[in-house]
Design a protein around this motif. Structure first.
Motif, mmCIF file in Angstrom:
data_model
loop_
_atom_site.group_PDB
_atom_site.id
_atom_site.type_symbol
_atom_site.label_atom_id
_atom_site.label_comp_id
_atom_site.label_asym_id
_atom_site.label_seq_id
_atom_site.Cartn_x
_atom_site.Cartn_y
_atom_site.Cartn_z
ATOM 1 N N ILE A 1 0.877 -1.174 0.000
ATOM 2 C CA ILE A 1 0.000 0.000 0.000
ATOM 3 C C ILE A 1 0.912 1.220 0.000
ATOM 4 O O ILE A 1 1.604 1.483 0.986
ATOM 5 N N GLY A 2 0.936 1.946 -1.117
ATOM 6 C CA GLY A 2 1.875 3.047 -1.308
ATOM 7 C C GLY A 2 2.582 2.849 -2.640
ATOM 8 O O GLY A 2 2.751 1.711 -3.097
ATOM 9 N N PRO A 3 2.994 3.924 -3.328
ATOM 10 C CA PRO A 3 3.475 3.829 -4.708
ATOM 11 C C PRO A 3 4.590 2.813 -4.964
ATOM 12 O O PRO A 3 4.469 1.967 -5.857
ATOM 13 N N VAL A 4 5.702 2.866 -4.211
ATOM 14 C CA VAL A 4 6.808 1.945 -4.473
ATOM 15 C C VAL A 4 6.404 0.511 -4.188
ATOM 16 O O VAL A 4 6.670 -0.407 -4.982
ATOM 17 N N LEU A 5 5.738 0.291 -3.069
ATOM 18 C CA LEU A 5 5.319 -1.058 -2.697
ATOM 19 C C LEU A 5 4.338 -1.640 -3.713
ATOM 20 O O LEU A 5 4.419 -2.818 -4.063
ATOM 21 N N VAL B 1 2.634 0.750 3.595
ATOM 22 C CA VAL B 1 2.448 -0.423 4.448
ATOM 23 C C VAL B 1 2.617 -1.679 3.600
ATOM 24 O O VAL B 1 2.104 -1.748 2.472
ATOM 25 N N TYR B 2 3.332 -2.664 4.124
ATOM 26 C CA TYR B 2 3.459 -3.955 3.448
ATOM 27 C C TYR B 2 2.808 -5.024 4.319
ATOM 28 O O TYR B 2 3.178 -5.217 5.485
ATOM 29 N N LEU B 3 1.801 -5.713 3.765
ATOM 30 C CA LEU B 3 1.026 -6.699 4.513
ATOM 31 C C LEU B 3 1.720 -8.064 4.512
ATOM 32 O O LEU B 3 2.091 -8.579 3.449
ATOM 33 N N PHE B 4 1.854 -8.639 5.697
ATOM 34 C CA PHE B 4 2.347 -10.015 5.809
ATOM 35 C C PHE B 4 1.189 -11.004 5.918
ATOM 36 O O PHE B 4 1.331 -12.171 5.545
ATOM 37 N N LYS B 5 0.078 -10.554 6.459
ATOM 38 C CA LYS B 5 -1.051 -11.454 6.718
ATOM 39 C C LYS B 5 -2.306 -10.948 6.021
ATOM 40 O O LYS B 5 -2.489 -9.748 5.824
ATOM 41 N N ARG B 6 -3.182 -11.910 5.686
ATOM 42 C CA ARG B 6 -4.443 -11.596 5.026
ATOM 43 C C ARG B 6 -5.566 -12.324 5.742
ATOM 44 O O ARG B 6 -5.324 -13.170 6.615
ATOM 45 N N ILE B 7 -6.804 -12.019 5.369
ATOM 46 C CA ILE B 7 -7.957 -12.684 5.985
ATOM 47 C C ILE B 7 -7.842 -14.190 5.783
ATOM 48 O O ILE B 7 -7.556 -14.663 4.689
ATOM 49 N N GLY B 8 -8.047 -14.922 6.862
ATOM 50 C CA GLY B 8 -7.960 -16.383 6.826
ATOM 51 C C GLY B 8 -6.637 -16.931 7.304
ATOM 52 O O GLY B 8 -6.516 -18.138 7.563
ATOM 53 N N ASP B 9 -5.623 -16.073 7.412
ATOM 54 C CA ASP B 9 -4.306 -16.539 7.869
ATOM 55 C C ASP B 9 -4.306 -16.747 9.385
ATOM 56 O O ASP B 9 -4.870 -15.937 10.140
#
Length: 511
Positions: free
Chosen positions: A340-344, A459-467
């Motif tokens: 979430i964010g341009p570079v990411l 922001v970089y997500l490591f986890k998602r719904i269901g994890d």
């Protein structure tokens, strides 16, 4: 009301960005200011050799801005007037827009005709409305409401307010997501796939206003996006597509003015949104349009019922303005992709295009679904076959090659943008399963971290719904470059990290 004295002032360019508003500056000791009886924030008309603009007057006391006898113009106003600095210009009181009477009619609950909408939008595009008057129109549309025919009238009026592109082709395809889902950079994958297939897909996108990144902000990490109209045309003709900022083309310009007031007011009515999207796509010369409506508890559209109502409205307007429109309703429970964010987000996109095993699966799959639906606008492709065609183009590397061609054609970005150096991992407060991710909270944390102005923030997500997660395990990482931004983002994450940890049985999702 035109003055008989026709006061003449010397034009000065004032280097202030007033964002879609013409602003003029007069010194308080200027004879014209005193004689004409001008007041701060009133509208004035500026003329020179047949050219004229309307502007909001600001009165200043600092001769470093303007001297008595000078008229200063903001960057936008100076560009719109189109005369050289130092020219002699005439100033007069501006007549109030007669169409404000129609706005008052709408505020009182009356129905507005096509002719009245035409006049309102014409006056807005001509900068005849002040910001409070534009706000009154936005409130009228939002609170008094528009029926479906009025939405059509507003769309038609907005299309007519600016230029219209004609690509002289039978099929010109485009896609649009109504927004509200962080990281949803499907366009940067869909366009290369569709252009590699051979359909014309001139994608002009917006920059972020209240979100952590728009398509133009993310594409700018890789290539130039602020392109002259003539160059844009050449690129589209040669490459069958583009991924550029739409602000230079002056397509449906009244829409840009409305958005500049609408967003700070946090008013986002369905009627205004539909008219905004459909007018821009029609003005861009699109003939076939795919609309993506993400639905979920923290998306713009919260329920399936609301999504279906919006779908019908898009299809109704599209049918009547000659724009073949298909609408799909997608899962909007959580951000799309990891970044979430341009570079990411740019990193996510390139991983998908390169068929990297670490590419976010959800971004890849959603992009293939959307690209497949666009490809099915081609008569030779039957329903259901588009996905396989899109997947073959992606898997073969043709989509990556097309993206590399687009980057080269638009101009490879010379600045190397890197991730923010200040980082903080936000961890799970207990063991369990991720049952909810709040889109609004995640977007706000990324924006507080500095995105999109600081392209490496987010922001970089490591986890998602269901994890499944364990207490202390990282959920996501905040990136920021500046200490103040970093602290703001971390403080919000400490108060509300945007994740809800629960049990597996809570995962069942209904709209």
């Amino acid at each position: 009301m035109e003055s008989t004295s026709q006061p003449i002032l010397t034009l000065k360019r004032v280097a202030i960005d007033t964002y879609h508003e013409n602003v003029a500056y007069l010194h308080r000791e200027c004879p014209t200011y005193k004689v004409e009886g001008f007041q701060a924030l009133s509208k004035i008309e500026i003329q020179q050799d047949g050219k004229h603009i309307l502007a909001v007057l600001n009165v200043v006391d600092d001769e470093r801005i303007v001297m008595p006898g000078q008229l200063g113009l903001s960057e936008q106003a100076f560009s719109n007037l189109g005369v050289s600095e130092g020219s002699n210009v005439k100033v007069n009181h501006a007549e109030p827009p007669q169409s404000m009477e129609f706005v008052r009619e709408k505020l009182s609950g009356e129905r507005i005709t096509q002719e009245k909408f035409n006049q309102i939008i014409k006056d807005i595009a001509s900068n005849r409305y002040s910001k409070p008057e534009i706000a009154a129109f936005i409130v009228a549309v939002s609170e008094a409401g528009l029926d479906r025919d009025e939405v059509l009238y507003l769309t038609n009026a907005m299309v007519s307010s600016g230029q219209r592109l004609d690509w002289e082709e039978k099929r010109v395809v485009d896609k649009h997501c109504i927004g509200g889902i962080p990281g949803n950079r499907t366009s940067m994958i869909v366009v290369p796939i569709v252009a590699a297939f051979g359909l014309l897909c001139p994608k002009t996108s917006s920059r972020a206003i209240t979100s952590p990144a728009g398509t133009a902000d993310t594409m700018e990490v890789l290539a130039q996006v602020d392109l002259p109209v003539n160059r844009l045309h050449q690129i589209v003709r040669e490459q069958r597509g583009c991924l550029a900022w739409g602000g230079t083309a002056k397509l449906a310009p009244a829409d840009d003015v409305l958005i500049s007031v609408e967003r700070p007011l946090a008013i986002d009515s369905q009627a205004q949104m539909v008219a905004s999207i459909m007018s821009k796509k029609r003005a861009c010369g699109s003939t076939h349009l795919l609309i993506d409506i993400p639905a979920g508890p923290t998306a713009k559209v919260r329920t399936m019922k609301e999504a279906m109502q919006l779908r019908k409205l898009f299809e109704y307007v599209g049918d009547r303005i000659g724009l073949e429109t298909q609408v799909i309703i997608t899962d909007g429970r959580q951000p799309i992709g990891r970044g979430i964010g341009p570079v990411l987000e740019a990193q996510d996109v390139m991983k998908v295009l390169r068929n990297d095993p670490d590419a976010p699966h959800d971004l890849r799959e959603k992009s293939l679904q959307l690209a497949g639906r666009l490809i099915e606008f081609e008569n030779d492709i039957r329903g259901g076959e588009g996905y396989d065609v899109a997947r073959d183009i992606l898997d073969s590397g043709r989509a990556l090659f097309k993206m590399e061609q687009l980057i080269a054609a638009q101009g490879k970005q010379e600045t190397v943008y890197t991730l923010g150096t200040q980082t903080q991992d936000v961890t799970a407060v207990k063991d369990g399963v991720v049952v909810e991710i709040n889109n609004l909270t995640m977007a706000r944390i990324a924006r507080l971290a500095g995105a999109p102005m600081d392209k490496g923030a987010g922001v970089y997500l490591f986890k998602r719904i269901g994890d499944h997660v364990k207490q202390g395990e990282p959920l996501y990482r905040i990136y920021s470059e500046f200490s103040a931004d970093f602290q703001f983002a971390c403080n919000l994450a400490n108060k509300d990290n945007g994740f809800r940890i629960g049990q597996s049985e809570e995962l069942q999702f209904t709209w």
